[in-house]
Design a protein around this motif. Sequence first.
Motif, PDB file in Angstrom:
ATOM      1  N   THR A  24      79.477   9.429  65.554  1.00 44.19           N
ATOM      2  CA  THR A  24      78.416  10.277  65.629  1.00 44.19           C
ATOM      3  C   THR A  24      77.831  10.410  64.281  1.00 44.19           C
ATOM      4  O   THR A  24      76.863  10.753  63.960  1.00 44.19           O
ATOM      5  CB  THR A  24      79.059  11.717  65.857  1.00 44.19           C
ATOM      6  OG1 THR A  24      79.491  11.670  67.381  1.00 44.19           O
ATOM      7  CG2 THR A  24      78.110  12.848  65.487  1.00 44.19           C
ATOM      8  N   THR A  69      74.987   8.010  64.656  1.00 44.42           N
ATOM      9  CA  THR A  69      73.960   8.099  65.599  1.00 44.42           C
ATOM     10  C   THR A  69      73.122   9.420  65.232  1.00 44.42           C
ATOM     11  O   THR A  69      71.965   9.586  65.411  1.00 44.42           O
ATOM     12  CB  THR A  69      74.335   8.086  67.054  1.00 44.42           C
ATOM     13  OG1 THR A  69      75.477   8.742  67.276  1.00 44.42           O
ATOM     14  CG2 THR A  69      74.394   6.900  67.392  1.00 44.42           C
ATOM     15  N   PHE A  70      73.793  10.466  64.843  1.00 43.28           N
ATOM     16  CA  PHE A  70      73.362  11.876  64.839  1.00 43.28           C
ATOM     17  C   PHE A  70      72.349  11.774  63.460  1.00 43.28           C
ATOM     18  O   PHE A  70      71.340  12.300  63.729  1.00 43.28           O
ATOM     19  CB  PHE A  70      74.557  12.715  64.374  1.00 43.28           C
ATOM     20  CG  PHE A  70      73.932  14.350  64.293  1.00 43.28           C
ATOM     21  CD1 PHE A  70      73.410  14.742  65.119  1.00 43.28           C
ATOM     22  CD2 PHE A  70      73.965  14.900  62.720  1.00 43.28           C
ATOM     23  CE1 PHE A  70      73.114  16.316  64.945  1.00 43.28           C
ATOM     24  CE2 PHE A  70      73.606  16.215  62.658  1.00 43.28           C
ATOM     25  CZ  PHE A  70      72.952  16.866  63.656  1.00 43.28           C
ATOM     26  N   PRO A  74      68.407  19.596  64.818  1.00 40.94           N
ATOM     27  CA  PRO A  74      69.472  19.465  64.762  1.00 40.94           C
ATOM     28  C   PRO A  74      70.611  19.622  66.252  1.00 40.94           C
ATOM     29  O   PRO A  74      71.134  18.727  66.638  1.00 40.94           O
ATOM     30  CB  PRO A  74      70.184  20.237  63.670  1.00 40.94           C
ATOM     31  CG  PRO A  74      69.084  20.375  63.011  1.00 40.94           C
ATOM     32  CD  PRO A  74      67.797  20.388  63.742  1.00 40.94           C
ATOM     33  N   ALA A 111      69.186  17.047  68.864  1.00 36.28           N
ATOM     34  CA  ALA A 111      69.851  15.813  68.497  1.00 36.28           C
ATOM     35  C   ALA A 111      71.215  15.833  68.881  1.00 36.28           C
ATOM     36  O   ALA A 111      71.964  14.674  69.253  1.00 36.28           O
ATOM     37  CB  ALA A 111      69.596  15.351  67.134  1.00 36.28           C
ATOM     38  N   ASN A 112      72.118  16.998  68.617  1.00 36.57           N
ATOM     39  CA  ASN A 112      73.707  16.857  68.776  1.00 36.57           C
ATOM     40  C   ASN A 112      73.831  16.818  70.060  1.00 36.57           C
ATOM     41  O   ASN A 112      74.769  15.904  70.563  1.00 36.57           O
ATOM     42  CB  ASN A 112      74.105  18.008  68.076  1.00 36.57           C
ATOM     43  CG  ASN A 112      75.544  18.156  68.302  1.00 36.57           C
ATOM     44  OD1 ASN A 112      76.456  16.987  67.965  1.00 36.57           O
ATOM     45  ND2 ASN A 112      76.237  19.264  68.820  1.00 36.57           N
ATOM     46  N   ASN A 156      72.963  13.417  71.512  1.00 37.26           N
ATOM     47  CA  ASN A 156      73.913  12.207  70.896  1.00 37.26           C
ATOM     48  C   ASN A 156      75.250  12.424  71.958  1.00 37.26           C
ATOM     49  O   ASN A 156      75.808  11.284  72.155  1.00 37.26           O
ATOM     50  CB  ASN A 156      74.054  12.549  69.494  1.00 37.26           C
ATOM     51  CG  ASN A 156      75.222  11.590  69.058  1.00 37.26           C
ATOM     52  OD1 ASN A 156      74.945  10.332  68.902  1.00 37.26           O
ATOM     53  ND2 ASN A 156      76.064  12.135  68.596  1.00 37.26           N
ATOM     54  N   THR A 157      75.771  13.589  72.023  1.00 31.31           N
ATOM     55  CA  THR A 157      77.054  13.849  72.853  1.00 31.31           C
ATOM     56  C   THR A 157      76.869  13.314  74.428  1.00 31.31           C
ATOM     57  O   THR A 157      77.760  12.498  74.712  1.00 31.31           O
ATOM     58  CB  THR A 157      77.126  15.341  73.027  1.00 31.31           C
ATOM     59  OG1 THR A 157      77.541  15.702  71.571  1.00 31.31           O
ATOM     60  CG2 THR A 157      78.619  15.679  73.590  1.00 31.31           C
ATOM     61  N   VAL A 211      77.200  22.633  60.278  1.00 27.89           N
ATOM     62  CA  VAL A 211      77.030  21.119  60.544  1.00 27.89           C
ATOM     63  C   VAL A 211      77.244  20.466  59.106  1.00 27.89           C
ATOM     64  O   VAL A 211      78.009  19.384  59.056  1.00 27.89           O
ATOM     65  CB  VAL A 211      76.018  20.747  61.452  1.00 27.89           C
ATOM     66  CG1 VAL A 211      75.947  19.188  61.521  1.00 27.89           C
ATOM     67  CG2 VAL A 211      76.351  21.228  62.896  1.00 27.89           C
ATOM     68  N   PHE A 220      80.630  19.718  67.787  1.00 27.54           N
ATOM     69  CA  PHE A 220      80.082  18.593  66.960  1.00 27.54           C
ATOM     70  C   PHE A 220      80.489  17.300  67.206  1.00 27.54           C
ATOM     71  O   PHE A 220      79.891  16.274  67.663  1.00 27.54           O
ATOM     72  CB  PHE A 220      79.925  18.844  65.631  1.00 27.54           C
ATOM     73  CG  PHE A 220      79.227  17.907  64.640  1.00 27.54           C
ATOM     74  CD1 PHE A 220      77.840  17.574  65.122  1.00 27.54           C
ATOM     75  CD2 PHE A 220      79.558  17.171  63.571  1.00 27.54           C
ATOM     76  CE1 PHE A 220      77.317  16.679  64.234  1.00 27.54           C
ATOM     77  CE2 PHE A 220      78.913  16.420  62.948  1.00 27.54           C
ATOM     78  CZ  PHE A 220      77.905  16.056  63.258  1.00 27.54           C
ATOM     79  N   ALA A 259      82.096  14.586  64.852  1.00 21.63           N
ATOM     80  CA  ALA A 259      82.200  13.612  64.250  1.00 21.63           C
ATOM     81  C   ALA A 259      83.776  13.471  63.749  1.00 21.63           C
ATOM     82  O   ALA A 259      84.207  14.339  63.277  1.00 21.63           O
ATOM     83  CB  ALA A 259      81.338  13.681  63.207  1.00 21.63           C
TER      84      ALA A 259
END
Length: 254
Positions: free
Chosen positions: A27, A30-31, A41, A44-45, A48-49, A104, A157, A159
């Motif tokens: 993450t 990519t994030f 944000p 995007a999160n 991305n997930t 974050v 999140f 990561a």
Amino acid sequence: MDAVEALAIGAAAIAAGGINAVVGSGTLITFPTLLAFGYPPVLANVSNTLGLVPGTVSAAWGYRRELRGQLRRVLRFGSASLLGGLLGALLLLKLPESAFDTIVPVLILSACLLVLLQPRINRWTRERRAASALQREDGGLPMWCGVLGTGVYGGYFGAAQGVILMGLFGSFLQEDLQRLNAVKNVLASIVNGVAAVIFIAVAQIAWKVVLVIAVGATIGGLLGARVGRRLPPAVLRGVIITVGITAGVTLIVR
């Protein structure tokens, strides 16, 4: 999404899929890439997930030989990951976006610190395993709660949740580390999967981003499971830490 953006996100996804299979911090690749292209944000999160789910599943499949004989362990810890991922995803959706913007950067920088300290964590893990032959097979309630907490973090999140899990496994379980890494990939798949289901039901999603990341992460997950052990760990950590710190600082000053 133009061709340049798609290529950049796809390349980041391949790298993230491979890193997730071996280390568990994809993450952080990519994030920040999505942030760099102007995605908000939270969007995007969430995107991305969803996109990384196929990558974590492919990584788990790549380690299927190491999973043999671990069904009971996977079911026990999987229940904690399922519950934790659900709670983390609900927290992301219930808390205001301003809270995500505040939390974050701290999570990203903390994840970078974990990745930086991973060699020391691994040494401490080996020393603890060598010094104690009394570790329980399942780690007891403390281990289950640790997996639950990691699942909450991963659903929110995500990561470096793999780094956290491997640290927990090494502290509480007496088992070969490659076999534990296989379990880590399954648990990450569960966390990302349950969060993805929640996000699909109620959240705004950038579906083109999801598709690009899904394809890239799947390729990266399969490659990571095959050749990831041959890559210099210092190189992986260096890339992850550099990208992660850049993303954390960018979010703080934006």
